[in-house]
Scaffold this active site. Structure first.
Site, PDB file in Angstrom:
ATOM      1  N   GLY A   1       0.787  -1.224   0.000  1.00 26.76           N
ATOM      2  CA  GLY A   1       0.000   0.000   0.000  1.00 26.76           C
ATOM      3  C   GLY A   1       0.820   1.275   0.000  1.00 26.76           C
ATOM      4  O   GLY A   1       0.333   2.327   0.420  1.00 26.76           O
ATOM      5  N   SER A   2       2.050   1.217  -0.523  1.00 24.58           N
ATOM      6  CA  SER A   2       2.827   2.464  -0.562  1.00 24.58           C
ATOM      7  C   SER A   2       2.219   3.452  -1.559  1.00 24.58           C
ATOM      8  O   SER A   2       2.209   4.661  -1.314  1.00 24.58           O
ATOM      9  CB  SER A   2       4.296   2.192  -0.885  1.00 24.58           C
ATOM     10  OG  SER A   2       4.436   1.674  -2.186  1.00 24.58           O
ATOM     11  N   ASN A   3       1.691   2.938  -2.660  1.00 20.90           N
ATOM     12  CA  ASN A   3       1.008   3.833  -3.608  1.00 20.90           C
ATOM     13  C   ASN A   3      -0.288   4.368  -3.011  1.00 20.90           C
ATOM     14  O   ASN A   3      -0.638   5.539  -3.185  1.00 20.90           O
ATOM     15  CB  ASN A   3       0.731   3.117  -4.927  1.00 20.90           C
ATOM     16  CG  ASN A   3       1.968   3.062  -5.800  1.00 20.90           C
ATOM     17  OD1 ASN A   3       2.330   4.040  -6.440  1.00 20.90           O
ATOM     18  ND2 ASN A   3       2.637   1.921  -5.802  1.00 20.90           N
TER      19      ASN A   3
ATOM     20  N   MET B   1      -3.735  -7.662  -7.206  1.00 19.43           N
ATOM     21  CA  MET B   1      -3.225  -8.844  -7.904  1.00 19.43           C
ATOM     22  C   MET B   1      -4.324  -9.682  -8.560  1.00 19.43           C
ATOM     23  O   MET B   1      -4.136 -10.881  -8.763  1.00 19.43           O
ATOM     24  CB  MET B   1      -2.414  -9.711  -6.936  1.00 19.43           C
ATOM     25  CG  MET B   1      -1.291  -8.968  -6.247  1.00 19.43           C
ATOM     26  SD  MET B   1      -0.105  -8.268  -7.402  1.00 19.43           S
ATOM     27  CE  MET B   1       0.917  -9.696  -7.657  1.00 19.43           C
ATOM     28  N   ARG B   2      -5.448  -9.066  -8.856  1.00 21.20           N
ATOM     29  CA  ARG B   2      -6.549  -9.792  -9.509  1.00 21.20           C
ATOM     30  C   ARG B   2      -6.925  -9.081 -10.794  1.00 21.20           C
ATOM     31  O   ARG B   2      -6.865  -7.857 -10.865  1.00 21.20           O
ATOM     32  CB  ARG B   2      -7.788  -9.806  -8.608  1.00 21.20           C
ATOM     33  CG  ARG B   2      -7.523 -10.335  -7.225  1.00 21.20           C
ATOM     34  CD  ARG B   2      -7.705 -11.816  -7.183  1.00 21.20           C
ATOM     35  NE  ARG B   2      -7.388 -12.366  -5.867  1.00 21.20           N
ATOM     36  CZ  ARG B   2      -7.453 -13.640  -5.563  1.00 21.20           C
ATOM     37  NH1 ARG B   2      -7.845 -14.519  -6.464  1.00 21.20           N
ATOM     38  NH2 ARG B   2      -7.141 -14.067  -4.368  1.00 21.20           N
ATOM     39  N   LEU B   3      -7.375  -9.898 -11.763  1.00 16.08           N
ATOM     40  CA  LEU B   3      -7.900  -9.302 -12.998  1.00 16.08           C
ATOM     41  C   LEU B   3      -9.381  -9.037 -12.809  1.00 16.08           C
ATOM     42  O   LEU B   3     -10.114  -9.906 -12.327  1.00 16.08           O
ATOM     43  CB  LEU B   3      -7.736 -10.279 -14.161  1.00 16.08           C
ATOM     44  CG  LEU B   3      -6.467 -10.220 -14.997  1.00 16.08           C
ATOM     45  CD1 LEU B   3      -6.590 -11.172 -16.173  1.00 16.08           C
ATOM     46  CD2 LEU B   3      -6.182  -8.807 -15.483  1.00 16.08           C
TER      47      LEU B   3
ATOM     48  N   ASN C   1      -4.432   1.856 -13.809  1.00 14.36           N
ATOM     49  CA  ASN C   1      -3.489   0.941 -13.171  1.00 14.36           C
ATOM     50  C   ASN C   1      -2.092   1.550 -13.221  1.00 14.36           C
ATOM     51  O   ASN C   1      -1.780   2.337 -14.111  1.00 14.36           O
ATOM     52  CB  ASN C   1      -3.488  -0.404 -13.904  1.00 14.36           C
ATOM     53  CG  ASN C   1      -2.611  -1.431 -13.232  1.00 14.36           C
ATOM     54  OD1 ASN C   1      -2.590  -1.537 -11.995  1.00 14.36           O
ATOM     55  ND2 ASN C   1      -1.874  -2.205 -14.009  1.00 14.36           N
TER      56      ASN C   1
ATOM     57  N   HIS D   1       1.929   0.330 -13.292  1.00 16.78           N
ATOM     58  CA  HIS D   1       2.755  -0.861 -13.515  1.00 16.78           C
ATOM     59  C   HIS D   1       4.232  -0.472 -13.449  1.00 16.78           C
ATOM     60  O   HIS D   1       4.639   0.538 -14.025  1.00 16.78           O
ATOM     61  CB  HIS D   1       2.426  -1.504 -14.864  1.00 16.78           C
ATOM     62  CG  HIS D   1       3.108  -2.819 -15.037  1.00 16.78           C
ATOM     63  ND1 HIS D   1       2.658  -3.964 -14.424  1.00 16.78           N
ATOM     64  CD2 HIS D   1       4.250  -3.160 -15.675  1.00 16.78           C
ATOM     65  CE1 HIS D   1       3.485  -4.952 -14.697  1.00 16.78           C
ATOM     66  NE2 HIS D   1       4.455  -4.499 -15.453  1.00 16.78           N
TER      67      HIS D   1
HETATM   68  C1  GRF Z   1       3.798  -1.290  -7.430  1.00 21.48           C
HETATM   69  O1  GRF Z   1       5.125  -1.455  -7.815  1.00 21.48           O
HETATM   70  C2  GRF Z   1       2.877  -1.258  -8.615  1.00 21.48           C
HETATM   71  O2  GRF Z   1       3.471  -0.723  -9.752  1.00 21.48           O
HETATM   72  C3  GRF Z   1       2.585  -2.729  -8.842  1.00 21.48           C
HETATM   73  O3  GRF Z   1       2.492  -3.268  -7.548  1.00 21.48           O
HETATM   74  C4  GRF Z   1       3.281  -2.509  -6.643  1.00 21.48           C
HETATM   75  C5  GRF Z   1       2.395  -2.124  -5.498  1.00 21.48           C
HETATM   76  O4  GRF Z   1       3.128  -1.573  -4.440  1.00 21.48           O
HETATM   77  N1  GRF Z   1       1.413  -2.893  -9.652  1.00 21.48           N
HETATM   78  P1  GRF Z   1       2.368  -0.921  -3.201  1.00 21.48           P
HETATM   79  O5  GRF Z   1       1.410  -1.969  -2.641  1.00 21.48           O
HETATM   80  O6  GRF Z   1       1.645   0.280  -3.689  1.00 21.48           O
HETATM   81  O7  GRF Z   1       3.451  -0.595  -2.217  1.00 21.48           O
END
Ligand code: GRF
Length: 187
Positions: free
Chosen positions: A12-14, A87-89, A104, A106
């Site tokens: 959850g850093s994003n 991690m799900r489609l 999304n 990536h």
């Molecule tokens: C990130 O690197 C994002 O690009 C990828 O999964 C990671 C998620 O990291 N899809 P976080 O959970 O936001 O720390």
């Protein structure tokens, strides 16, 4: 003004970076939805006071789980969805419901290295330029129209951890910025 949901499966850093950016705006991070009960993102949501929902995919049809997700999105009046390490489609039915309102992030320069090993595969490559992609989703895995890519030139002697950290640094700056811009553009 407008309401965003983040879907996450992990650290959850994003999510945290997005929450902090939105806190300075008129928009609301309405909720976080996660498919892993033990994920660290729940702790972050708790600290930030953002409603967090667990959805259980184990042994259940995707359509049933997505009905639950749809109900949360409706209840929280969500207008834009940010996938951040989810991690799900998602199925076409849910994607169609939020047509062009699901983004999304990536950790590679797509179309290179889609899937779950984007950072490792970027690191293993001989590419000098590595980076991130922010894109709309479509029915595929890490496909869909690109909104923004940001990159850096690797020095050549960086460790995997250093490359990972440079990638995350870009994500935490640019994903919140793009989401804010899209929220600002919703009528
Ligand atoms: C990130 O690197 C994002 O690009 C990828 O999964 C990671 C998620 O990291 N899809 P976080 O959970 O936001 O720390």
């Amino acid at each position: 003004m407008h309401r965003l949901a983040v879907l996450s499966s992990g650290n959850g850093s994003n999510f945290k970076a997005i929450a902090e950016k939105l806190a300075e705006s008129d928009h609301t991070l309405a909720c976080m939805i996660c498919d892993r009960r033990e994920a660290l993102v729940f702790e972050k949501a708790g600290k930030l006071g953002i409603p967090a929902y667990y959805v259980n995919y184990m042994g259940r049809p995707r359509s049933v789980v997505e009905e639950e997700i749809g109900a949360v999105l409706k209840k929280e009046k969500v207008e834009l969805i940010a996938l951040a390490g989810f991690m799900r489609l998602l199925s076409p039915a849910l994607i169609d419901l939020y047509e062009s309102r699901i983004l999304n992030i990536h950790p590679s320069l797509l179309p290179k290295y889609p899937g779950t090993q984007g950072i490792q595969e970027s690191f293993n490559s001989t590419d000098e330029e590595l980076g991130i992609t922010i894109h709309h989703i479509d029915y595929g895995l890490d496909t869909g129209p690109v909104i923004m890519q940001k990159s850096f030139i690797r020095q050549g002697d960086e460790t995997l951890e250093e490359i990972e950290s440079r990638i995350h640094d870009l994500e935490h700056i640019w994903y919140p910025a793009v989401l804010l811009e899209i929220l600002n553009s919703i009528p």
